[in-house]
Design a protein around this motif. Structure first.
Motif, PDB file in Angstrom:
ATOM      1  N   LEU A 343      -4.641  -9.120 -17.651  1.00 35.16           N
ATOM      2  CA  LEU A 343      -3.662 -10.164 -17.147  1.00 35.16           C
ATOM      3  C   LEU A 343      -3.038 -10.071 -15.650  1.00 35.16           C
ATOM      4  CD1 LEU A 343      -0.453  -8.940 -19.137  1.00 35.16           C
ATOM      5  CD2 LEU A 343      -1.116 -11.181 -19.242  1.00 35.16           C
ATOM      6  N   SER A 344      -3.845  -8.847 -15.207  1.00 36.62           N
ATOM      7  CA  SER A 344      -3.058  -8.177 -13.595  1.00 36.62           C
ATOM      8  C   SER A 344      -5.018  -7.725 -13.074  1.00 36.62           C
ATOM      9  CB  SER A 344      -2.433  -7.464 -13.181  1.00 36.62           C
ATOM     10  OG  SER A 344      -2.568  -7.103 -11.387  1.00 36.62           O
ATOM     11  N   GLU A 345      -5.583  -7.953 -11.859  1.00 34.74           N
ATOM     12  CA  GLU A 345      -6.459  -6.975 -11.092  1.00 34.74           C
ATOM     13  C   GLU A 345      -6.047  -5.535 -10.399  1.00 34.74           C
ATOM     14  OE1 GLU A 345      -8.271 -10.068  -8.702  1.00 34.74           O
ATOM     15  OE2 GLU A 345      -9.230 -10.972  -9.571  1.00 34.74           O
ATOM     16  N   ASN A 346      -4.809  -6.113 -10.654  1.00 32.91           N
ATOM     17  CA  ASN A 346      -4.502  -4.088  -9.628  1.00 32.91           C
ATOM     18  C   ASN A 346      -3.052  -3.598 -10.589  1.00 32.91           C
ATOM     19  OD1 ASN A 346      -5.296  -5.406  -7.351  1.00 32.91           O
ATOM     20  ND2 ASN A 346      -3.832  -6.756  -7.138  1.00 32.91           N
ATOM     21  N   LEU A 347      -4.433  -3.913 -11.725  1.00 31.60           N
ATOM     22  CA  LEU A 347      -2.926  -2.515 -12.891  1.00 31.60           C
ATOM     23  C   LEU A 347      -2.850  -1.120 -12.634  1.00 31.60           C
ATOM     24  CD1 LEU A 347      -4.516  -3.609 -16.257  1.00 31.60           C
ATOM     25  CD2 LEU A 347      -2.796  -4.234 -15.088  1.00 31.60           C
TER      26      LEU A 347
END
Length: 975
Positions: A343-347
């Motif tokens: 969902l995100s590259e910045n979890l």
């Protein structure tokens, strides 16, 4: 027909004579007709079309007709088979034909069109499965411009012949030629033949100037490679002749259909999305796992990966939502298959840790549907709070939303209302029970307090779309078809029934007629379709469904295709499937029955409940049953009380009595016995017209029938047989030819139909006509005198498989019935020995080889059956590998493969064994070269073995005495 642009000259006022010529065999009372876009051809009104006349030419029946048109004429046309009143009996499939006269043609010229009837099978190479995946190199060829004819038609004995052939599978640096008996066609020498030029859409064409003395001409098409290798089309020579007794044509345009080659055949693997196991998944298979599954398929020689339905089924919020054929929305994807990690590259590290802990906790033997879905949605909400504005304001999301808002907004609103009211039963939603656009816009308004809840559903669907799109593109680029599944029904409490209630008959439900799976029939509980209403906008809802599927899939399976001919319809109050009728169908009328001496309609259509039957069924508790469920009707006979005269009412009353501890036997047994009494009828009265009746399925099994006089029995048996096997055939054929073309025209996906069960005689001819590929399961022989199907005798337009998701696996089937196992071993394997009690790898190899060698276009294997090739994968009990038990309406769909895809990718022995089977059978397979990473992380090219190593190390050694082979037979449809 393309505008050739080969001629120049002054146009005259004289018209051009255009003749149509098509070989076609007809029955008595049938004729061929050509109808087209211009008034001279009826303006698409078949009644005003040009009726053709038959002419015998050798063994062929040729249909001919002529029209006069202006020299600049152009238009579209198609052929139709009609009766003597010009009613359409059959129409040719495929795209409309183009009629464009050559530029510069002089008036008074004669143009002859030599066509071939276009079948549904002819359109298969034009499906996305072939043009975008299998033959994508051919379809990517550059369009060539023909150099044209240098000599003008200035000689009286000259005839220009335009050759055109469809050849969808042409290797690189290969040309297509036509060779034949004349000098212009090389006198059968390829090097001197007429080279064709690529015109796009797999069509190759060229022109040749012939002398009238050259006719008749024999010719064939062939492929010719730069290395000098060539392949000539199969079958007899093609013939071209002209009638010299009349004014001969100056132009002949040949539409020679498909190049005749050995039929293309491929293989595939079938596995539900939820059953996939990988090291990266979170308790269930995920869309991004498909990339790894595609890699394994390519290595194993498979051109296809088949899934079960992947739509959202979150209707009840319980484990029985695992049933993939009961969709909450036919457009929305299931959040179960979301990879939250992507969902995100910045979890945040906290979420990464939560995902890892959940992965370990949910990594079970089977899918925990409720826990897995709840966990994914919980994590997704946390990521949504962090990135919602970034994602929802992005250009990519805005594009997705604008293309999908027609279904996405109702879906999100429905999910909000479902959770707010804690039920999907929209009849319980107060003022929101009835859908309107105005109410919808208020629900999804940016000013509403719950707008973030609505946006969360948008967000989930956007990411599901992105992840599945990524996997689908990956499959296409690898030469692998992704095959989806189109369920026959929708859940009664779904977005679709809320938004489009007029499209469904909510007072009835869909069931399966008694067939292979359940002798009593099965009540699926779906509302039946209002086909009459759907037809008013040309089946827009169906067309939208197929358009949506085509975004991800290049092929699809039509679940229970028989439902498009007729559906087994039940009253809404039914819980079992026996007391149903076919819709549409022609009922028995009161007048018809009275003429046969049948008149006591209440006796035949009301439950026949005699005191002796009640006593026999319920024993000592029979008086309790009578006092609670029955009233006196006639001497020695009862009728059901009004509060328990349907199955649902009986179930409700039993539940109430059980809560009061008043039942002397088990609730399930009493329910079954009462249902049997309720179904003890011979005729079913039509609830919409009391003067019409339907014979109950298996009416001879009822005591109501057995107690009739012999005359009544004989009449009812005859009418029963007529109703189920003869009376409806033409009606069902007409129904299918209205509904199925709407589906097929909605997308360019390859269509397959699940045609198992009680198959009416009209089904297979219609499927063949429409180019639909059928299904053959060996244990469900379609021939009445066979216990086991013979794969070598299957027709080309089929998918063959040893098992499917609706039955036990190959291993379980082998082990569950000793007598059947022995008969198979003797009659199919050809051995007089004692068969092994377990499905050892040698047996699995034999069965799989039978199927890959079959003439069927596709051989598709459940992954469980492929794993049976290696003993180490058979330690799990075979019964645990079954995906569905069709006899259990509350079956938990939770099967997971017990090995990861990563492990299977590393098992080169199994991959090699499977690919050897595919290659040895002559089936097509993807490129054998693939790039892998070795243990040191370096890239290396691995060439898969194509030897004949067999994985067969079972301890029970057997001798397979008879080797069955399947030689592909040439049929009308070849790719």
């Amino acid at each position: 027909m393309a505008n050739l642009g080969l001629f120049s000259g002054t146009k005259t006022a004289k018209s051009v004579n255009v003749s149509f010529r098509l070989p076609y065999y007809t029955h008595w009372g049938q004729s061929l007709l050509v109808c087209g876009s211009k008034p001279v051809l009826g303006s698409w009104d078949v009644k005003k079309g040009l009726l053709l006349s038959p002419v015998h030419q050798g063994e062929e029946l040729i249909w001919c007709g002529s029209i006069s048109v202006p020299s600049e004429f152009s238009g579209e046309y198609s052929y139709y088979l009609v009766d003597d009143k010009k009613n359409v009996l059959r129409r040719e499939m495929g795209k409309k034909r183009q009629l464009v006269l050559p530029e510069g043609i002089n008036g008074g010229e004669h143009v002859e069109l030599h066509d071939l009837w276009q079948t549904g099978g002819d359109a298969i190479p034009f499906t996305s499965a072939f043009k975008d995946v299998i033959f994508r190199r051919t379809w990517g060829l550059n369009i060539e411009r023909s150099p044209g004819i240098q000599n003008k038609l200035d000689k009286e004995d000259a005839v220009l012949v335009h050759f055109k052939i469809c050849c969808p599978n042409v290797e690189e640096e290969t040309s297509v030629y036509v060779i034949g008996s004349t000098a212009k066609l090389g006198r059968w020498k390829v090097q001197d033949g007429l080279k064709l030029y690529y015109a796009g859409d797999s069509v190759w064409q060229a022109d040749a100037l012939m002398q009238k003395g050259d006719f008749p001409i024999k010719y064939k098409y062939c492929k010719y490679g730069k290395a000098g290798n060539f392949s000539l089309e199969t079958g007899a020579h093609r013939h071209l002749s002209i009638d010299t007794s009349k004014y001969p044509p100056s132009y002949i345009f040949l539409s020679d259909g498909m190049m005749r080659e050995m039929p293309w055949r491929g293989a595939g693997v079938a596995l539900p999305m939820f059953s996939v196991r990988s090291e990266a998944d979170l308790g269930v298979g995920e869309f991004l796992d498909l990339k790894l599954l595609v890699d394994w398929a390519v290595g194993s020689g498979f051109h296809l990966v088949q899934l079960l339905p992947i739509n959202d089924t979150s209707v009840n919020g319980m484990w029985w939502d695992s049933y993939p054929y009961s969709s909450l929305s036919v457009f929305a994807l299931h959040p179960l298959y979301l990879r939250v990690e992507a969902l995100s590259e910045n979890l945040p590290e906290t979420i990464k840790k939560e995902i890892q802990e959940a992965r370990e906790q949910l990594d079970g033997k089977e899918v925990d549907y409720e826990a897995t879905l709840a966990t994914k949605l919980s994590i997704a909400k946390k990521v949504f709070e962090q990135e919602k504005d970034l994602i929802l304001n992005s250009i990519s999301f805005q594009k997705y939303f604008s293309e999908n808002e027609q279904w996405l907004k109702p879906y999100a609103a429905f999910c909000f209302l479902r959770d707010f009211f804690e039920t999907s039963d929209h009849s319980q939603w107060g003022r929101f029970s009835c859908f309107t656009e105005k109410k919808l816009e208020k629900l999804v308004s940016k000013d509403s307090l719950h707008h973030d809840i609505i946006r969360f559903h948008y967000y989930i669907q956007f990411h599901l779309h992105a992840q599945l799109t990524e996997a689908a593109e990956y499959a296409r680029n690898k030469g692998v078809i992704l095959k989806g599944d189109l369920p026959i029904g929708v859940d009664r409490n779904s977005v679709d029934t809320w938004v489009y209630p007029n499209l469904f008959r909510m007072n009835t439900s869909t069931g399966a007629p008694p067939d292979y799976f359940d002798k009593n029939g099965q009540n699926w509980g779906f509302p039946t379709y209002n086909w009459e209403e759907m037809s008013k906008d040309n089946y827009a809802w169906w067309r939208a469904r197929l358009t949506q599927m085509a975004k991800y899939f290049t092929a699809y399976r039509i679940d229970h295709i028989l439902g498009f001919f007729r559906i087994w319809e039940l009253p809404e109050h039914a819980m079992t499937g026996l007391i149903g009728k076919f819709r549409p169908s022609i009922p028995l009328s009161k007048e018809e029955l009275e003429k046969e001496g049948i008149w006591d309609f209440d006796r035949l259509s009301l439950p026949y409940v005699r005191q002796e039957i009640v006593q026999e069924k319920f024993g000592a508790s029979w008086t309790f049953i009578v006092s609670n469920f029955l009233n006196d009707y006639q001497k020695g006979r009862y009728e059901f009380k009004e509060d328990c005269d349907t199955e649902k009412k009986i179930a409700s009353k039993l539940k109430m009595l059980a809560e009061k501890c008043m039942l002397l036997e088990s609730e399930d047994k009493i329910r079954r016995d009462l249902f049997d009494l309720l179904k003890n009828i011979v005729l079913i009265r039509d609830p919409e017209d009391s003067s019409k009746f339907y014979p109950r399925f298996n009416l001879e099994d009822t005591s109501s029938f057995q107690d009739l006089d012999d005359h009544s029995k004989n009449v009812l048996k005859r009418l029963y047989y007529d109703y189920y096997f003869h009376r409806q055939e033409n009606l069902w054929r007409q129904n299918a030819l209205k509904t199925l073309p709407a589906l097929l025209d909605s997308s360019d996906m390859l269509a397959c139909g699940e045609d198992l069960g009680l198959v009416p005689a009209c089904v297979h001819p219609v499927m063949q006509e429409l180019g639909l590929i059928g299904l053959r399961i060996q244990r469900m022989a379609s021939e009445p005198d066979q216990e086991f199907g013979i794969p070598s005798q299957y027709s080309y337009m089929t998918v063959c498989a040893p098992s499917c998701h609706d039955c036990s696996t190959l291993r379980a089937w082998w082990e569950e019935d000793e007598g059947r196992r022995c008969r198979y071993f003797k009659n199919v394997v050809g051995s007089d020995g004692i068969p092994p009690s377990k499905c050892v790898p040698e047996i699995a190899h034999f069965v799989l080889r039978q199927h890959v060698e079959a003439p069927s276009m596709w051989a598709i294997f459940p992954l469980q059956d492929l794993l049976a090739l290696k003993e180490e994968y058979t330690t799990r009990p075979a019964t645990e590998e079954t995906i569905n038990d069709p006899t259990n309406p509350k079956h938990y769909w939770r099967y997971r493969v017990h090995v990861t895809l990563e492990s299977l990718m590393n098992d080169k022995e199994l991959i090699s064994s499977i690919k050897d089977l595919v290659c040895a059978s002559g089936r097509s397979h993807p490129s054998i070269e693939e790039t892998e990473t070795d243990e040191q992380g370096n890239q290396e090219t691995i060439v898969m073995s194509t030897g004949k190593n067999q994985v067969a190390k079972g301890q029970e050694k057997i001798s397979i005495g008879k080797q069955l082979t399947g030689v592909p037979r040439q049929e009308a449809c070849v790719l």
